[in-house]
Design an enzyme around this catalytic site. Sequence first.
Site, PDB file in Angstrom:
ATOM      1  N   SER A 292     -40.551 -30.035 -24.876  1.00 11.97           N
ATOM      2  CA  SER A 292     -39.747 -30.783 -25.200  1.00 11.97           C
ATOM      3  C   SER A 292     -40.296 -32.510 -25.200  1.00 11.97           C
ATOM      4  O   SER A 292     -39.428 -33.092 -26.326  1.00 11.97           O
ATOM      5  CB  SER A 292     -38.960 -30.961 -23.591  1.00 11.97           C
ATOM      6  N   THR A 293     -41.335 -32.776 -25.008  1.00 12.05           N
ATOM      7  CA  THR A 293     -41.474 -34.208 -25.304  1.00 12.05           C
ATOM      8  C   THR A 293     -41.959 -34.061 -26.859  1.00 12.05           C
ATOM      9  O   THR A 293     -42.060 -35.226 -27.324  1.00 12.05           O
ATOM     10  CB  THR A 293     -43.487 -34.796 -24.700  1.00 12.05           C
TER      11      THR A 293
END
Lengths: 583, 378
Positions: A292-293
């Site tokens: 998700s970064t």
Amino acid sequence: MKPGLPERDDNPCRPRHFRPAACAPAPLEGPAKQALETSHTRLIIAGALFCLAFLVIGARLVEVAGFKGGETRLARLHVAERPEVARADIVDRNGVLLATTLDSPSLYADPKLIKDPEAVAQKLAALLPDVGESEIAARLAADRSFVWIKRQLTPSQEFEVNRLGIPGLQFQTEGRRVYPKGNLAAHVVGYADLDGKGLAGIERGFDDILRDRHEPVELSLDVRVQYILRDEIARQVAEFSAIGGMGIVMDVTSGEVVAMVSLPDFDPNTPGSANEETIFDRATLGTYEMGSTFKIFNTAMALDDGIATLSSSYDATNPIRIGRFVIHDDHAQRRWLTVPEIFEYSSNIGSAKMAIEAGTDRQKDFLGRLGLLKAPSFELPEIGAPLVPSPWRPINTMTIAFGHGLSVSPLQMATAVSAVVNGGILRRATLIKRPAGYAPSGQQVLSPRTSEEMRRLLRLVVERGTGKLANAPGYLVGGKTGTAEKVTGGRYERHGLLSSFIGVFPITEPRYLVMVSIDEPQGTRESHGFATGGWVAAPAVGRVVARMAPLMGIPPVDEDSPEIRRSLLVDSLSPQGRKIAAN
Amino acid sequence: MSFARTDQSLVAQWWWTIDRWTLLALAALIGFGSLLVMAASPAVAERIHAGGIAHPDGLFFVKRYFAVLPLALATLFATSLQSPRMVRRIALVGFVISLILLVYTFVGGVEIKGARRWISLPGLSLQPSEFVKPTFAVVSAWLFAQYRLRENFPGHWIAIALYLLVVGLLIKQPDLGMAVVVSAVWFTQFFLAGMRLYWVAVGMASGVAGLIGAYLTLPHVTSRVDRFLDPASGDSYQVDRSMEAFINGGLWGRGPGEGTVKESLPDAHADFVFAVAGEELGLIVCLVIIALFAFIVLRGFSRLLQETNLFVVLAATGLFVQFGLQAIINMASSLHLMPTKGMTLPFISYGGSSLLSLGLAMGMALALTRRRFGGVEA
């Protein structure tokens, strides 16, 4: 044996006081005389040559042994004796020694002088634990006049060997590469072999420079921060029984790497004890699906390209199904979400929809601009190239939106996120110290406005979203969590996670990026069984910030002051979302 | 020593006819040699464990030197008593024997430091080439003299054939230094015997060509010459230590036994003994040593200028050239004037065979330069 002389000794002419020539016999005649004369003439020539030769030698002796300049000539001889200049030191940005060269004794033997190889080997093996007794014995039994026993002993080992008093053992002084900080920056500094040839890290990347230079090579690393980062990562790895971890602290204004850690690591003083696992640099050589970064990039792309604004919203009510793939949310809200909410709750569904709206080409272009699609140029030779999907299908576009399907190295992540938060300028990451205040030129990869909006969103995640544990009071940490399922044998592993957090502080005027990734953490009682980036990596980042900020001269601020609240305000949350977030 | 001039005994006659100045100079050299062997060799002996591991003996070389020295002095004295005719006979017999031994080294020789030069006898190892050197000089002097004085005697052809044989064997060993010295001596004798200038030029050219050839074909020669021309190109450790010794010694030296170069130079007692002299005895004494060598050679030459026997002139010249050349090569190597070449410094370096051979050579030289009258039939 009767000498020929006595008969002639009765010669009445025998001189007692005169030169013999005075009563030499009658001169020779003819060719004999001529031959003699020739020989005498030529003898004079030979004598003259000898005279000259002896004079030259005498003159040379006076020249060499003459006093003037004797000292300097002596010094020159000693320099000439060791033609290879000692390899240059490596220091951190504050001059702390990371690698240096010391004279150290190397033990060799003349096997022909060793009477009893077995006994000698036994004694030596007791003093030199890392060389086997049988190995020493085999070398000592060799039919040669020179064998190394062990290179680069410690002074106490040298003393002990001398004390054995075994004839045939000798020492030779060699330059030994010493790494005073041991494991601390092992992957960055690397190591050199016994002959002073760099084999890894800066030692290899800068091999030629280290050989020729006299001044130390100054790295951008700060060992204090390096220590803090390594300490915190090691703590998380231990606490969550992970197989490893890595992290980077980067100055977002210059691209300087202030700290870079890869665990497990090794001691460069004994590179022989390293194995494939410990020597692998996860921070630069390893490439991972970061999870998700990656939404940082996806959101920045949507905002920068005008696909969406902070008030746009997407339907995240139901999972997306494409063929056999199902995209669902970990923190499912099951409703329409605004762009800030998608970011805050890390919605995969919303991100995928944003990416689809932007399209594959835009995504490719944007990620390419951020340097995520090709191997970065960096000072270390251990550089991993990203794994880019080919062909790049719509499903890839959707999964890449939330960080799956494209593997990049943590170093690339840190570099790209720095560009997102620093006003949109991508600067090459570097391990070499830049002069204070010098901002190297870079490419404007996104607008300052997008960058400013992204900073607000990143702060939102820490303030209210998945990254709360990364908060370090007073230092305004902003960041993004990421929990990626690792691919093993072509399948995503539900429990093989890469849990990351990328933080930036102070978010109002970003200076440092702190990134921590923990490899395959296991949930604990304290984390309620969670092993996600928010639970595993975020706390480490928060602690690193709290510990390093005072060292780096970053003053804490009152986070609740009106100016700061205003500057970080994100006012486009739906009333519904606000309520949920408040819970 | 005192002898009445009317004393007709062998020794008295010897005393009155021998060149006493040369004798004195030789004695001085031997004195310096004894001093330097005592100073330099214990360090070497300890380093290489002379005498074996079981019985390390720092005085190993000292003992051997002083065991061989009386033998060498006796040889010198006994030979110097002889007439030129006897010298020629001794040389001929000695030459044949040592040539046979030289050939034998290829079969039963002992290999030391990569060369087969020694044959092992109980108690000592002998280097036959050392004895080939002076005896060959006398033999070829006789051949050259015969070639000049006697009609139809192909002395020079025989000399050339012998020369090629000897040098071939020396190069095969390999002992290039010895081959160079033997060649230089032989060539000087031929030159004195009236070699045509055209052939002198050819000889010198082929000498140069030979050295270049050695440089190109023999790897150890290549490396030594390269290191001489460009000290940075390789390990110039020995020469650097040697130069350091001379610098350290200064004018008056550090005193006998006080030097340190012998600790680090592998051949401090032999090839680099002059450096030890420079460090421990100083510049002045080294100049004295050079002067002694120069004196012996030049005085020998000057006496030969009054000599009427061509054989004597050629033979003695050969012996003095050999003596002087060895000294020059050794000292020039130590002073970095030429590539390092393993060559003993006459009477000063340690070396059993070398010492005995020098005793023989100088004995013959002294015998030949004794005062005789009326020219002795050779």
